[in-house]
Design a protein around this motif. Structure first.
Motif, PDB file in Angstrom:
ATOM      1  N   MET A 139     -29.460   0.281   4.213  1.00 17.62           N
ATOM      2  CA  MET A 139     -28.489   0.564   4.697  1.00 17.62           C
ATOM      3  C   MET A 139     -27.895   1.825   3.952  1.00 17.62           C
ATOM      4  O   MET A 139     -27.749   1.863   3.022  1.00 17.62           O
ATOM      5  N   LEU A 140     -27.713   2.730   5.123  1.00 21.94           N
ATOM      6  CA  LEU A 140     -27.091   4.070   4.386  1.00 21.94           C
ATOM      7  C   LEU A 140     -25.663   3.768   3.774  1.00 21.94           C
ATOM      8  O   LEU A 140     -25.048   3.113   4.376  1.00 21.94           O
ATOM      9  N   ILE A 141     -25.239   4.972   3.148  1.00 23.48           N
ATOM     10  CA  ILE A 141     -23.687   4.737   2.531  1.00 23.48           C
ATOM     11  C   ILE A 141     -22.858   4.898   3.731  1.00 23.48           C
ATOM     12  O   ILE A 141     -21.744   4.246   3.598  1.00 23.48           O
ATOM     13  N   GLY A 142     -22.957   5.536   4.831  1.00 25.20           N
ATOM     14  CA  GLY A 142     -21.969   5.716   5.960  1.00 25.20           C
ATOM     15  C   GLY A 142     -21.903   4.152   6.701  1.00 25.20           C
ATOM     16  O   GLY A 142     -20.848   3.933   6.830  1.00 25.20           O
ATOM     17  N   GLU A 143     -23.196   3.846   6.844  1.00 26.93           N
ATOM     18  CA  GLU A 143     -23.266   2.319   7.368  1.00 26.93           C
ATOM     19  C   GLU A 143     -22.467   1.265   6.268  1.00 26.93           C
ATOM     20  O   GLU A 143     -21.754   0.375   7.046  1.00 26.93           O
ATOM     21  N   LEU A 144     -22.807   1.381   5.248  1.00 27.67           N
ATOM     22  CA  LEU A 144     -22.170   0.492   3.988  1.00 27.67           C
ATOM     23  C   LEU A 144     -20.466   0.789   4.342  1.00 27.67           C
ATOM     24  O   LEU A 144     -19.707  -0.210   4.072  1.00 27.67           O
ATOM     25  N   ALA A 145     -20.096   1.972   4.357  1.00 27.66           N
ATOM     26  CA  ALA A 145     -18.776   2.401   4.173  1.00 27.66           C
ATOM     27  C   ALA A 145     -18.277   1.589   5.682  1.00 27.66           C
ATOM     28  O   ALA A 145     -16.972   1.004   5.505  1.00 27.66           O
ATOM     29  N   ALA A 146     -18.776   1.498   6.792  1.00 29.25           N
ATOM     30  CA  ALA A 146     -18.341   1.063   7.845  1.00 29.25           C
ATOM     31  C   ALA A 146     -18.472  -0.299   7.848  1.00 29.25           C
ATOM     32  O   ALA A 146     -17.288  -1.025   8.428  1.00 29.25           O
ATOM     33  N   ARG A 192     -21.747   4.431  -9.616  1.00 28.10           N
ATOM     34  CA  ARG A 192     -21.832   5.004 -10.933  1.00 28.10           C
ATOM     35  C   ARG A 192     -21.286   4.203 -12.102  1.00 28.10           C
ATOM     36  O   ARG A 192     -21.942   4.061 -13.084  1.00 28.10           O
ATOM     37  N   LEU A 193     -20.406   3.213 -11.847  1.00 24.27           N
ATOM     38  CA  LEU A 193     -20.254   2.143 -12.623  1.00 24.27           C
ATOM     39  C   LEU A 193     -21.306   1.124 -12.705  1.00 24.27           C
ATOM     40  O   LEU A 193     -21.015   0.181 -13.621  1.00 24.27           O
ATOM     41  N   GLY A 194     -22.226   1.249 -11.789  1.00 24.41           N
ATOM     42  CA  GLY A 194     -23.194  -0.034 -11.763  1.00 24.41           C
ATOM     43  C   GLY A 194     -22.772  -1.238 -11.224  1.00 24.41           C
ATOM     44  O   GLY A 194     -23.660  -2.326 -11.148  1.00 24.41           O
ATOM     45  N   LEU A 195     -21.956  -1.189 -10.212  1.00 23.51           N
ATOM     46  CA  LEU A 195     -21.322  -2.491  -9.519  1.00 23.51           C
ATOM     47  C   LEU A 195     -22.538  -2.643  -8.329  1.00 23.51           C
ATOM     48  O   LEU A 195     -22.651  -3.645  -7.781  1.00 23.51           O
ATOM     49  N   ILE A 196     -22.764  -1.407  -7.664  1.00 27.29           N
ATOM     50  CA  ILE A 196     -23.858  -1.662  -6.695  1.00 27.29           C
ATOM     51  C   ILE A 196     -24.896  -0.590  -6.989  1.00 27.29           C
ATOM     52  O   ILE A 196     -24.826   0.483  -7.730  1.00 27.29           O
ATOM     53  N   ALA A 197     -26.120  -0.711  -6.330  1.00 27.50           N
ATOM     54  CA  ALA A 197     -27.189   0.046  -6.668  1.00 27.50           C
ATOM     55  C   ALA A 197     -28.033   0.128  -5.349  1.00 27.50           C
ATOM     56  O   ALA A 197     -27.979  -0.525  -4.551  1.00 27.50           O
ATOM     57  N   GLY A 198     -28.439   1.481  -5.005  1.00 30.75           N
ATOM     58  CA  GLY A 198     -29.084   1.731  -3.913  1.00 30.75           C
ATOM     59  C   GLY A 198     -30.267   2.692  -4.182  1.00 30.75           C
ATOM     60  O   GLY A 198     -30.234   3.494  -5.205  1.00 30.75           O
ATOM     61  N   GLU A 199     -31.241   2.467  -3.403  1.00 33.70           N
ATOM     62  CA  GLU A 199     -32.534   3.063  -3.970  1.00 33.70           C
ATOM     63  C   GLU A 199     -32.558   4.584  -3.212  1.00 33.70           C
ATOM     64  O   GLU A 199     -31.869   4.815  -2.061  1.00 33.70           O
ATOM     65  N   ARG A 200     -33.124   5.405  -3.853  1.00 37.51           N
ATOM     66  CA  ARG A 200     -33.143   6.768  -3.037  1.00 37.51           C
ATOM     67  C   ARG A 200     -34.321   6.889  -2.126  1.00 37.51           C
ATOM     68  O   ARG A 200     -35.614   6.382  -2.461  1.00 37.51           O
ATOM     69  N   ARG A 201     -34.084   7.292  -0.957  1.00 34.85           N
ATOM     70  CA  ARG A 201     -35.281   7.509  -0.009  1.00 34.85           C
ATOM     71  C   ARG A 201     -35.842   8.823  -0.359  1.00 34.85           C
ATOM     72  O   ARG A 201     -35.589   9.756  -1.133  1.00 34.85           O
ATOM     73  N   ALA A 202     -37.068   8.950   0.391  1.00 34.80           N
ATOM     74  CA  ALA A 202     -37.712  10.413   0.123  1.00 34.80           C
ATOM     75  C   ALA A 202     -36.688  11.366   0.445  1.00 34.80           C
ATOM     76  O   ALA A 202     -36.910  12.644  -0.112  1.00 34.80           O
ATOM     77  N   ASN A 203     -35.755  11.421   1.563  1.00 33.68           N
ATOM     78  CA  ASN A 203     -34.988  12.454   1.755  1.00 33.68           C
ATOM     79  C   ASN A 203     -33.626  12.523   1.159  1.00 33.68           C
ATOM     80  O   ASN A 203     -32.716  13.271   1.129  1.00 33.68           O
TER      81      ASN A 203
END
Length: 118
Positions: free
Chosen positions: A1-8, A22-33
């Motif tokens: 889920m992209l950050i915009g989708e998560l925000a929505a 940044r605080l380490g509460l959530i973690a997202g993997e970086r896609r190739a893009n």
């Protein structure tokens, strides 16, 4: 889920989500893009974060609590213990505030509110 989708999905702003990352509460993997990709379980976790904040837990406590709960064999018992710990902190703070209130009330009408009541 992209950050915009998560925000929505959570009703939180992207800046808030980046801050939580940044605080380490959530973690997202970086896609190739370069886009962040968050797992679906991030949504209920962020709902938990909001509830914990409403109950008076700081973000640092929430991060620590999340780690403790993930490692606890019985998360219900661990959560109850954390609530009891928070209750003790709230009770101590209430006692401090009651003493402060008494001190302030004693200084009312003394002519100089910074002098101790006599």
């Amino acid at each position: 889920m992209l950050i915009g989708e998560l925000a929505a999905a959570t009703g939180m702003g992207r800046d808030t989500l980046r801050f939580y990352e940044r605080l380490g509460l959530i973690a997202g993997e970086r896609r190739a893009n370069g886009y962040r990709d968050f797992p679906p379980e991030t949504v209920p976790w962020l709902q938990y974060v909001r509830t914990a904040q409403a109950l008076g837990f700081t973000l640092a406590e929430i991060r620590r609590v999340g780690e403790e709960l993930r490692e606890a064999p019985d998360s219900a018992a661990a959560l109850s213990a954390l609530f009891e710990e928070k209750l003790r902190a709230v009770d101590a703070r209430m006692a401090e505030l009651a003493a402060l209130r008494e001190e302030l009330a004693a200084r009312v009408d003394t002519g100089c509110p910074l002098r101790a009541a006599q």
